[in-house]
Design a protein around this motif. Structure first.
Motif, PDB file in Angstrom:
ATOM      1  N   ASP A  80       0.774   4.094  -2.771  1.00  0.00           N
ATOM      2  CA  ASP A  80       0.561   5.508  -2.455  1.00  0.00           C
ATOM      3  C   ASP A  80       1.607   6.382  -3.150  1.00  0.00           C
ATOM      4  OD1 ASP A  80      -1.619   4.898  -0.888  1.00  0.00           O
ATOM      5  OD2 ASP A  80      -0.511   4.940   1.003  1.00  0.00           O
ATOM      6  N   ASN A  84      -7.142   7.574  -4.674  1.00  0.00           N
ATOM      7  CA  ASN A  84      -7.204   6.401  -3.809  1.00  0.00           C
ATOM      8  C   ASN A  84      -8.581   5.765  -3.852  1.00  0.00           C
ATOM      9  OD1 ASN A  84      -4.518   6.590  -2.802  1.00  0.00           O
ATOM     10  ND2 ASN A  84      -5.161   8.237  -1.434  1.00  0.00           N
ATOM     11  N   ARG A 126       0.830  -1.210   0.000  1.00  0.00           N
ATOM     12  CA  ARG A 126       0.000   0.000   0.000  1.00  0.00           C
ATOM     13  C   ARG A 126       0.863   1.259   0.000  1.00  0.00           C
ATOM     14  NH1 ARG A 126      -5.210   0.441  -1.405  1.00  0.00           N
ATOM     15  NH2 ARG A 126      -5.182   2.387  -0.218  1.00  0.00           N
TER      16      ARG A 126
END
Length: 333
Positions: A171, A234, A167
């Motif tokens: 990001d 996101n 993750r």
């Protein structure tokens, strides 16, 4: 070329690799373990580098002598490590990927071009179920890790810390302006992998297989929305927080290579994926320029389906959904 020109080439090469906010003088002083005044004298050419100092700089910044000496040759310099089953650690592998994208984000101007033979690795971490399956596939069929020889796929076996590392990499990837080139095979490989493990009875619960297909569908929905908007965001946040620019190209005729070209403040850096999971890295100017030229020709023969070309975009994503649905219907869930 005299020794001062060679020294100037070394410092110029180092400078192009540093983010804009990093001082060349401070960097050189730290690597050579000298004062900033001594570093200044070397950079200005007032003091010649010793052979040991030149070696330290070339090793630290992976500079080839061909490049330093401005020699024209048929060789190109790459760095990388081979993955070994007996010592492989997935967390270290993902940590290295995270460091690379974090490094890219230190540059003011940054772009990544990804030629996607498979789903780009970062996208697996939008959804835990998909990340868990790819982890199982890599460990069992690519790494041939002994612990997975007789192991069946189960969502509960996927470590949370691995997903969190992924993750973080995602990001950082989302903050890069990105061009991705896909074709239908980019998604077909993952669909076939899930189908193989289902058909081979290599799973603990058919519901887990179903969950992976659903995660694939959610990923396709997300990527289609990103392509429609022309930027990344996101999952779960809607489109209100735009991140890096997202350009998606569809190529119908070329099987891609999972190659990556990063362009950082105008300087290029190539990543070549081989044997599925090994990565070679090169800053060789001639090689990276040649790769850039190939990509530009490839883009001309591809269809941009982000922000424009709604009909082609709908066709692309609809065909993917149909393939996933066809496999889901065979499950007894």
């Amino acid at each position: 070329m005299d020794i001062q020109e060679i020294q100037a080439n070394i410092f110029q090469s180092v400078k192009t690799m540093l983010p804009t906010q990093v001082s060349l003088v401070d960097e050189i002083a730290a690597v050579l373990d000298v004062s900033t005044d001594s570093a200044y004298r070397r950079i200005r050419g007032e003091k010649l580098l010793s052979l040991e100092e030149a070696y330290k700089l070339c090793t630290r910044y992976q500079l080839s002598m061909d490049h330093v000496l401005n020699l024209q040759s048929n060789s190109f310099v790459f760095t990388g490590n081979f993955v070994k089953a007996d010592s492989f650690r997935f967390d270290e592998y993902m940590s290295n990927i995270l460091k690379q994208v974090q490094y890219m984000n230190t540059f003011e101007e940054r772009q990544m071009i990804y030629l996607a033979k498979d789903i780009p690795i970062f996208h697996h971490f939008h959804f835990r179920e998909l990340a868990a399956f790819k982890y199982y596939f890599w460990m069992k069929n690519i790494i041939h890790h002994a612990g997975f020889a007789n192991k069946k796929f189960a969502l509960t076996d996927y470590p949370d810390e691995y997903f969190q590392l992924g993750r973080k990499a995602l990001d950082n990837y989302n903050n890069l302006n990105t061009i991705e080139v896909w074709n239908i095979e980019s998604i077909n490989s993952t669909i076939r992998q899930v189908a193989f493990y289902h058909d081979s009875d290599l799973y603990t619960s058919e519901l887990d297989i179903y969950s992976v297909y659903e995660a694939l569908e959610r990923l396709i929905d997300h990527l289609e929305l990103q392509a429609t908007e022309g930027y990344k965001f996101n999952t779960g946040n809607g489109t209100s927080e735009p991140l890096g620019k997202y350009q998606l190209y569809f190529n119908e005729i070329v099987i891609l290579e999972n190659s990556i070209l990063a362009i950082l403040n105008g300087k290029k850096m190539a990543f070549l994926v081989h044997n599925v999971i090994n990565v070679l890295i090169s800053r060789d100017v001639a090689f990276c320029d040649n790769m850039y030229g190939y990509i530009q020709n490839l883009l001309k023969k591809s269809t941009l389906i982000s922000a424009v070309s709604e009909r082609e975009r709908n066709y692309f994503f609809k065909s993917i959904r149909q393939k996933i649905q066809s496999r889901k219907q065979k499950l007894k869930v």
